[in-house]
Design an enzyme around this catalytic site. Sequence first.
Site, PDB file in Angstrom:
ATOM      1  N   ILE A 124       0.860  -1.178   0.000  1.00 56.35           N
ATOM      2  CA  ILE A 124       0.000   0.000   0.000  1.00 56.35           C
ATOM      3  C   ILE A 124       0.894   1.224   0.000  1.00 56.35           C
ATOM      4  O   ILE A 124       1.861   1.299   0.767  1.00 56.35           O
ATOM      5  CB  ILE A 124      -0.991   0.009   1.176  1.00 56.35           C
ATOM      6  CG1 ILE A 124      -1.946   1.200   1.044  1.00 56.35           C
ATOM      7  CG2 ILE A 124      -0.294  -0.011   2.525  1.00 56.35           C
ATOM      8  CD1 ILE A 124      -3.185   1.098   1.917  1.00 56.35           C
ATOM      9  N   MET A 126       1.017   5.001   0.620  1.00 60.22           N
ATOM     10  CA  MET A 126       0.449   6.222   1.196  1.00 60.22           C
ATOM     11  C   MET A 126       1.505   7.316   1.311  1.00 60.22           C
ATOM     12  O   MET A 126       1.306   8.429   0.848  1.00 60.22           O
ATOM     13  CB  MET A 126      -0.146   5.925   2.578  1.00 60.22           C
ATOM     14  CG  MET A 126      -1.325   4.995   2.586  1.00 60.22           C
ATOM     15  SD  MET A 126      -1.850   4.528   4.275  1.00 60.22           S
ATOM     16  CE  MET A 126      -2.167   6.128   5.007  1.00 60.22           C
ATOM     17  N   ILE A 158       7.892   2.519   1.016  1.00 58.77           N
ATOM     18  CA  ILE A 158       6.812   1.573   0.752  1.00 58.77           C
ATOM     19  C   ILE A 158       7.294   0.139   1.012  1.00 58.77           C
ATOM     20  O   ILE A 158       8.124  -0.395   0.264  1.00 58.77           O
ATOM     21  CB  ILE A 158       6.287   1.713  -0.689  1.00 58.77           C
ATOM     22  CG1 ILE A 158       5.899   3.172  -0.972  1.00 58.77           C
ATOM     23  CG2 ILE A 158       5.112   0.767  -0.905  1.00 58.77           C
ATOM     24  CD1 ILE A 158       4.908   3.765   0.016  1.00 58.77           C
ATOM     25  N   GLU A 243      -4.257  -2.558  11.466  1.00 57.60           N
ATOM     26  CA  GLU A 243      -2.820  -2.441  11.221  1.00 57.60           C
ATOM     27  C   GLU A 243      -2.083  -2.155  12.523  1.00 57.60           C
ATOM     28  O   GLU A 243      -1.042  -2.753  12.818  1.00 57.60           O
ATOM     29  CB  GLU A 243      -2.546  -1.325  10.209  1.00 57.60           C
ATOM     30  CG  GLU A 243      -1.063  -1.083   9.971  1.00 57.60           C
ATOM     31  CD  GLU A 243      -0.789   0.036   8.985  1.00 57.60           C
ATOM     32  OE1 GLU A 243       0.391   0.251   8.658  1.00 57.60           O
ATOM     33  OE2 GLU A 243      -1.744   0.710   8.547  1.00 57.60           O
ATOM     34  N   GLY A 365       1.738   4.780  11.870  1.00 56.94           N
ATOM     35  CA  GLY A 365       1.338   5.931  12.681  1.00 56.94           C
ATOM     36  C   GLY A 365       2.324   6.105  13.810  1.00 56.94           C
ATOM     37  O   GLY A 365       2.511   5.201  14.628  1.00 56.94           O
TER      38      GLY A 365
END
Length: 380
Positions: A124, A126, A158, A243, A365
């Site tokens: 993914i 982002m 990534i 996640e 995060g």
Amino acid sequence: MQRQIFTPDHEAFRHTVRTFLAKEVEPDYTQWEKDGIVSRTAWLAAGRQGLLGIAVPEEYGGGGEPDFRYAAVLAEEFARAGAPGIAIGLHNDVIGPYLTSLATEEQKRRWLPGFCTGETVTAIAMTEPGAGSDLQGIRTTAEDRGDHWLLNGAKTFISNGILADLVVVVAKTAPEGGAKGLSLLVVERGAEGFTRGRNLDKVGQKSQDTAELFFHDVKLPKENLLGDRDGAFGHLMTNLAQERMTIAVAAATAAEHVLDYTTAYVKERQAFGRPLAKFQHIRFQIAELATECAVTRAFVDRCIADHAVGALDAAHASMAKYWATEQQVRVTDRCLQLHGGYGYMNEQPIARAYADARVQTIYGGTTEIMKEIIGRSLLD
């Protein structure tokens, strides 16, 4: 403390995972660390063992088992083996839910069988050079050209970036929409204009390929939109809790494992004619770390149980991620100190654990973002 959250079926699955790690991962892991990438044969072996797509419905080749506790077992055993490089948790627990919950029937039949066999490795995308946790800063764009999307932009950091055959890209589809104007688009290996940069040289987790990705006038079929147009923000917020739980589970287990072999080390290592474990300071250090691990385990297990029945909210997932990863870094640092000079040698497991742990408070995060989420839940 005796754990209460797993059934005999979960423990049987744990045995399968341990067998896989012993046979397919541990013999080659040192070489993968040197190569900076995991062999594709390991992904195919994971598929054959039923470790990929556990929650994917059986009709698409998956295990048909949505119980998060199976994902937790997988995360625990990979952490215990000190093998974060093969990013099965990212594949199963982060990208898998996007494909199973958002994909159309045609997309599921196109992508999920390979997802479950290991023939299709996923990522993914982002993060960008100028945008991390702040989705409003994303500059990658996808223009609606009528019969196709035109994708332009760059992504960085990534995971699975080199190996990935299918990349879920977060792109801006409504220029004035900010974070609410983002969509998810799927880019497949071989798409014209899609290129990969270097395999990034990281502090730890060396075998986990982490790359820069570039998109220059990539024409994507309209059918490669995943979920709702301009709906990525909501989709991302829905799946981030899982996640973060996967990371928290791995962090709690990694800390326990490091403490286990450090405890064994201080019992054997001698100083001034007696084992280190005979010194009160060392005993107190081990006592403190063991207590921290036990308290963290109790909270993380409660979060696993809640998530397995759909009862875990974003704030508590953030608490688990923040606390368990910071504790992993702290425990690993103190255990390295107890190894003395040997702890600073790369051939020692504690040295690799120290390097591998540091990113845990950053990806998925950062700790600071986790605190912001928790604070808003309490004060807004």
